[in-house]
Design a protein around this motif. Sequence first.
Motif, PDB file in Angstrom:
ATOM      1  N   ALA A 139      25.925  38.138  41.208  1.00 26.41           N
ATOM      2  CA  ALA A 139      26.079  38.177  39.752  1.00 26.41           C
ATOM      3  C   ALA A 139      27.202  39.093  39.299  1.00 26.41           C
ATOM      4  CB  ALA A 139      24.759  38.607  39.103  1.00 26.41           C
ATOM      5  N   ASN A 140      27.368  40.237  39.974  1.00 23.37           N
ATOM      6  CA  ASN A 140      28.222  41.285  39.423  1.00 23.37           C
ATOM      7  C   ASN A 140      29.430  41.668  40.265  1.00 23.37           C
ATOM      8  OD1 ASN A 140      26.426  41.687  37.184  1.00 23.37           O
ATOM      9  ND2 ASN A 140      25.061  42.808  38.549  1.00 23.37           N
ATOM     10  N   VAL A 141      29.372  41.419  41.566  1.00 28.25           N
ATOM     11  CA  VAL A 141      30.487  41.807  42.427  1.00 28.25           C
ATOM     12  C   VAL A 141      31.403  40.632  42.733  1.00 28.25           C
ATOM     13  CG1 VAL A 141      31.155  42.884  44.618  1.00 28.25           C
ATOM     14  CG2 VAL A 141      29.097  43.652  43.424  1.00 28.25           C
ATOM     15  N   GLN A 142      30.825  39.435  42.866  1.00 27.85           N
ATOM     16  CA  GLN A 142      31.672  38.274  43.134  1.00 27.85           C
ATOM     17  C   GLN A 142      32.784  38.126  42.089  1.00 27.85           C
ATOM     18  OE1 GLN A 142      31.493  36.252  45.983  1.00 27.85           O
ATOM     19  NE2 GLN A 142      33.508  35.710  45.163  1.00 27.85           N
ATOM     20  N   PRO A 143      32.518  38.380  40.795  1.00 29.82           N
ATOM     21  CA  PRO A 143      33.630  38.334  39.831  1.00 29.82           C
ATOM     22  C   PRO A 143      34.721  39.358  40.141  1.00 29.82           C
ATOM     23  CG  PRO A 143      31.536  38.175  38.682  1.00 29.82           C
ATOM     24  CD  PRO A 143      31.217  38.502  40.106  1.00 29.82           C
ATOM     25  N   LEU A 144      34.348  40.537  40.653  1.00 30.68           N
ATOM     26  CA  LEU A 144      35.352  41.529  41.042  1.00 30.68           C
ATOM     27  C   LEU A 144      36.169  41.016  42.223  1.00 30.68           C
ATOM     28  CD1 LEU A 144      33.240  44.842  40.918  1.00 30.68           C
ATOM     29  CD2 LEU A 144      34.663  43.853  39.109  1.00 30.68           C
ATOM     30  N   VAL A 145      35.489  40.368  43.157  1.00 31.12           N
ATOM     31  CA  VAL A 145      36.187  39.784  44.308  1.00 31.12           C
ATOM     32  C   VAL A 145      37.155  38.700  43.839  1.00 31.12           C
ATOM     33  CG1 VAL A 145      35.874  38.473  46.448  1.00 31.12           C
ATOM     34  CG2 VAL A 145      34.289  40.344  45.878  1.00 31.12           C
ATOM     35  N   ASP A 146      36.679  37.852  42.934  1.00 35.16           N
ATOM     36  CA  ASP A 146      37.525  36.768  42.420  1.00 35.16           C
ATOM     37  C   ASP A 146      38.765  37.311  41.711  1.00 35.16           C
ATOM     38  OD1 ASP A 146      35.636  35.016  43.397  1.00 35.16           O
ATOM     39  OD2 ASP A 146      34.650  34.713  41.467  1.00 35.16           O
ATOM     40  N   ASP A 147      38.620  38.484  41.091  1.00 37.60           N
ATOM     41  CA  ASP A 147      39.742  39.097  40.373  1.00 37.60           C
ATOM     42  C   ASP A 147      40.599  39.998  41.259  1.00 37.60           C
ATOM     43  OD1 ASP A 147      38.978  37.844  38.036  1.00 37.60           O
ATOM     44  OD2 ASP A 147      37.851  39.561  37.263  1.00 37.60           O
ATOM     45  N   GLY A 148      40.268  40.061  42.558  1.00 34.44           N
ATOM     46  CA  GLY A 148      41.049  40.867  43.475  1.00 34.44           C
ATOM     47  C   GLY A 148      40.799  42.351  43.381  1.00 34.44           C
ATOM     48  N   LEU A 149      39.649  42.758  42.828  1.00 36.67           N
ATOM     49  CA  LEU A 149      39.345  44.169  42.634  1.00 36.67           C
ATOM     50  C   LEU A 149      38.409  44.726  43.704  1.00 36.67           C
ATOM     51  CD1 LEU A 149      38.812  44.096  38.763  1.00 36.67           C
ATOM     52  CD2 LEU A 149      40.874  44.752  40.026  1.00 36.67           C
ATOM     53  N   ALA A 150      37.829  43.862  44.512  1.00 36.85           N
ATOM     54  CA  ALA A 150      36.929  44.277  45.581  1.00 36.85           C
ATOM     55  C   ALA A 150      37.043  43.267  46.713  1.00 36.85           C
ATOM     56  CB  ALA A 150      35.485  44.354  45.084  1.00 36.85           C
ATOM     57  N   VAL A 151      36.778  43.743  47.942  1.00 38.01           N
ATOM     58  CA  VAL A 151      36.854  42.867  49.115  1.00 38.01           C
ATOM     59  C   VAL A 151      35.608  43.101  49.963  1.00 38.01           C
ATOM     60  CG1 VAL A 151      38.133  42.238  51.198  1.00 38.01           C
ATOM     61  CG2 VAL A 151      39.374  42.965  49.134  1.00 38.01           C
ATOM     62  N   PRO A 152      34.768  42.077  50.186  1.00 39.69           N
ATOM     63  CA  PRO A 152      33.600  42.242  51.055  1.00 39.69           C
ATOM     64  C   PRO A 152      34.033  42.373  52.510  1.00 39.69           C
ATOM     65  CG  PRO A 152      33.838  39.932  50.457  1.00 39.69           C
ATOM     66  CD  PRO A 152      34.881  40.693  49.669  1.00 39.69           C
ATOM     67  N   ILE A 153      33.349  43.230  53.268  1.00 41.14           N
ATOM     68  CA  ILE A 153      33.705  43.378  54.679  1.00 41.14           C
ATOM     69  C   ILE A 153      32.570  42.996  55.624  1.00 41.14           C
ATOM     70  CG2 ILE A 153      35.573  45.023  54.327  1.00 41.14           C
ATOM     71  CD1 ILE A 153      33.619  47.272  54.980  1.00 41.14           C
ATOM     72  N   PHE A 154      31.305  43.239  55.239  1.00 37.73           N
ATOM     73  CA  PHE A 154      30.206  42.745  56.076  1.00 37.73           C
ATOM     74  C   PHE A 154      28.918  42.716  55.261  1.00 37.73           C
ATOM     75  CE2 PHE A 154      30.352  47.354  57.118  1.00 37.73           C
ATOM     76  CZ  PHE A 154      29.040  47.738  56.876  1.00 37.73           C
TER      77      PHE A 154
END
Length: 360
Positions: free
Chosen positions: A211-226
């Motif tokens: 809900a809340n982090v995937q939008p940050l990932v989509d905007d290039g503000l966060a990157v999941p690592i594991f």
Amino acid sequence: MKRTSFGATVAAAIVAIAAQGALAADFSGKTIEYTIPFSESGGSAKWANFFAPLLSDALPGNPTVVVRYRPGAGSTEGANWFQGQQDEGDGLTIFGDSGSTKFPYLLGDPRVRYEYQDWQPVLASATGGVVYLPPDLAEKFDGDMDDLGDEVYLYGSQGATTLDLVPLLAFRMLGLDVDPVFGVEGRGDGRLMFERGEANIDYQTSSAYLANVQPLVDDGLAVPIFSWGALDDAGNIVRDPTFPDMPSFKEVCEATAACETEGVAWDAIKAFIIAGFANQKTIFLPSSASQDVVDTYTEALRSIVTAEGFMDTAAEVLGVYPQLVAGGAIEATNQATAISPEAKKYVLDWLMEDYGISMN
């Protein structure tokens, strides 16, 4: 499937069950208080608000189900409150815990004045979690943490004996220098610290991540690592089915020089991954709830999780995880609230060594 059509499916199923005489309790005109011991910004809030309207549709009489928030003391404040409600057996008081509630119980935290054996589980929900970094640090991640060991990290934490025990111990095993900022009320507050640049490493449970982090990932503000991973039928940690393209913690540990996937440290973190994620959240009724009330909730929840379209709807909000009722919920709770003496000692020693925390 749209909320209205899915709700209609659940309602139809519950009418059929009621017609067979399986449901004895009637909640017409009633309000059910569904309490979670966290703030309204984290994964537990997403989970509770997902099930609340479904319960309203499924329980006889279509009661109003209101989610209440009682954050504090790493969720022990709300759990202690629920322990004091054990004479509220009319079905109008229910409680949703999390791994952050189970961990202090497992460790013998003196703040704990609740007893899981007094509570009656009616739904056990598995979940997962994802660790993510800012883009500049994530560039150094190539499947292991070897090139990230020299960084200094800030992490917003609810406390070392809450669900944050898993990431804090994982970070230590991976050789990361992580300085936790204790005192945040929920994982959602930790995410907000990350968004404001006050933290440079974070993790969220699957529902909050979607809900809340995937939008940050989509905007290039966060990157999941594991992800923390999931358990297969043999009890091994494998990739999380919600994030099948993301490595599990076990994979990253195996690839990182400082980390080992055997021995007492691994046994300890695996035990807490089970308690924190394989049965991370549970809906409880108080001990005084009659068997009729327990059966009513059980059948209502069974109708929810077996209704056509549930898995698709749940996957969008909670991820792809088991939802257990009846005996399955009881067994999952039993497993998640027990720990071996060796694993407990290892974690207690680590908490004292790194954070000066004693359970005595």
